[in-house]
Design a protein around this motif. Structure first.
Motif, PDB file in Angstrom:
ATOM      1  N   TRP A 294     -40.371  41.987 -29.666  1.00  0.00           N
ATOM      2  CA  TRP A 294     -39.307  42.563 -28.842  1.00  0.00           C
ATOM      3  C   TRP A 294     -38.103  42.959 -29.672  1.00  0.00           C
ATOM      4  O   TRP A 294     -37.424  43.943 -29.357  1.00  0.00           O
TER       5      TRP A 294
ATOM      6  N   ALA B 149     -36.539  46.640 -29.830  1.00  0.00           N
ATOM      7  CA  ALA B 149     -35.140  46.830 -29.451  1.00  0.00           C
ATOM      8  C   ALA B 149     -34.345  47.576 -30.515  1.00  0.00           C
ATOM      9  O   ALA B 149     -33.313  48.163 -30.206  1.00  0.00           O
ATOM     10  N   GLU B 150     -34.808  47.562 -31.754  1.00  0.00           N
ATOM     11  CA  GLU B 150     -34.056  48.221 -32.823  1.00  0.00           C
ATOM     12  C   GLU B 150     -33.937  49.721 -32.614  1.00  0.00           C
ATOM     13  O   GLU B 150     -32.893  50.303 -32.874  1.00  0.00           O
TER      14      GLU B 150
ATOM     15  N   VAL C 152     -34.363  51.450 -29.706  1.00  0.00           N
ATOM     16  CA  VAL C 152     -34.186  51.839 -28.313  1.00  0.00           C
ATOM     17  C   VAL C 152     -32.693  52.018 -28.022  1.00  0.00           C
ATOM     18  O   VAL C 152     -31.881  51.193 -28.404  1.00  0.00           O
ATOM     19  N   GLU C 153     -32.377  53.098 -27.348  1.00  0.00           N
ATOM     20  CA  GLU C 153     -30.992  53.336 -26.984  1.00  0.00           C
ATOM     21  C   GLU C 153     -30.542  52.323 -25.940  1.00  0.00           C
ATOM     22  O   GLU C 153     -31.352  51.666 -25.307  1.00  0.00           O
ATOM     23  N   LYS C 154     -29.240  52.255 -25.740  1.00  0.00           N
ATOM     24  CA  LYS C 154     -28.674  51.312 -24.769  1.00  0.00           C
ATOM     25  C   LYS C 154     -29.191  51.599 -23.365  1.00  0.00           C
ATOM     26  O   LYS C 154     -29.549  50.682 -22.630  1.00  0.00           O
TER      27      LYS C 154
ATOM     28  N   GLU D  38     -32.005  52.999 -22.424  1.00  0.00           N
ATOM     29  CA  GLU D  38     -33.402  52.606 -22.311  1.00  0.00           C
ATOM     30  C   GLU D  38     -33.529  51.088 -22.262  1.00  0.00           C
ATOM     31  O   GLU D  38     -34.403  50.554 -21.575  1.00  0.00           O
ATOM     32  N   GLN D  39     -32.651  50.378 -22.953  1.00  0.00           N
ATOM     33  CA  GLN D  39     -32.668  48.918 -22.924  1.00  0.00           C
ATOM     34  C   GLN D  39     -32.340  48.411 -21.514  1.00  0.00           C
ATOM     35  O   GLN D  39     -32.969  47.482 -21.023  1.00  0.00           O
TER      36      GLN D  39
ATOM     37  N   ARG E  77     -35.399  48.969 -19.411  1.00  0.00           N
ATOM     38  CA  ARG E  77     -36.456  48.001 -19.740  1.00  0.00           C
ATOM     39  C   ARG E  77     -36.156  46.639 -19.116  1.00  0.00           C
ATOM     40  O   ARG E  77     -37.049  45.944 -18.658  1.00  0.00           O
ATOM     41  N   GLU E  78     -34.889  46.259 -19.118  1.00  0.00           N
ATOM     42  CA  GLU E  78     -34.520  44.993 -18.489  1.00  0.00           C
ATOM     43  C   GLU E  78     -34.799  45.053 -16.987  1.00  0.00           C
ATOM     44  O   GLU E  78     -35.228  44.068 -16.386  1.00  0.00           O
TER      45      GLU E  78
END
Length: 105
Positions: free
Chosen positions: A37, A41-42, A44-46, A48-49, A52-53
């Motif tokens: 993960w 996460a490295e 992935v834009e904010k 998209e994060q 995903r959450e």
């Protein structure tokens, strides 16, 4: 003729019979999952994060077989109070509409 350039080293008979290699370290599945993960996460834009959450949060119901927007609207109808930030990201058209699990399960 290629054998002279690329010599093969055959393992000793005692190494091949059930002795684990010292170079292989066993890691727990939890450590591997966290590393996985973090690597995801490295890059992935904010935004998209955040999406995903939302996909990972089971409080809003299952997400397999439906788009993120359909899931958000269902959660809203059921009074589960999904995050407004997710709706604004989905309405902007810049975010991916498929959930994290779409085409993976």
């Amino acid at each position: 003729m290629m054998k002279s350039y690329y010599k093969q080293k055959k393992p000793n008979r005692s190494d091949a019979i059930g002795k684990p290699s010292k170079s292989i370290k066993k890691k727990s599945p939890m450590v591997l999952e966290v590393v996985f993960w973090l690597l995801l996460a490295e890059d992935v834009e904010k935004s998209e994060q955040v999406l995903r959450e939302f996909d990972m949060n089971m409080a809003y119901g299952p997400c397999i077989g439906m788009t993120r927007l359909a899931r958000w609207e269902r959660a809203q109808r059921l009074g589960l109070d999904p995050p407004g930030e997710v709706r604004s990201l989905l309405d902007s058209g810049k975010a991916q509409t498929k959930s994290l699990w779409d085409d993976r399960v």
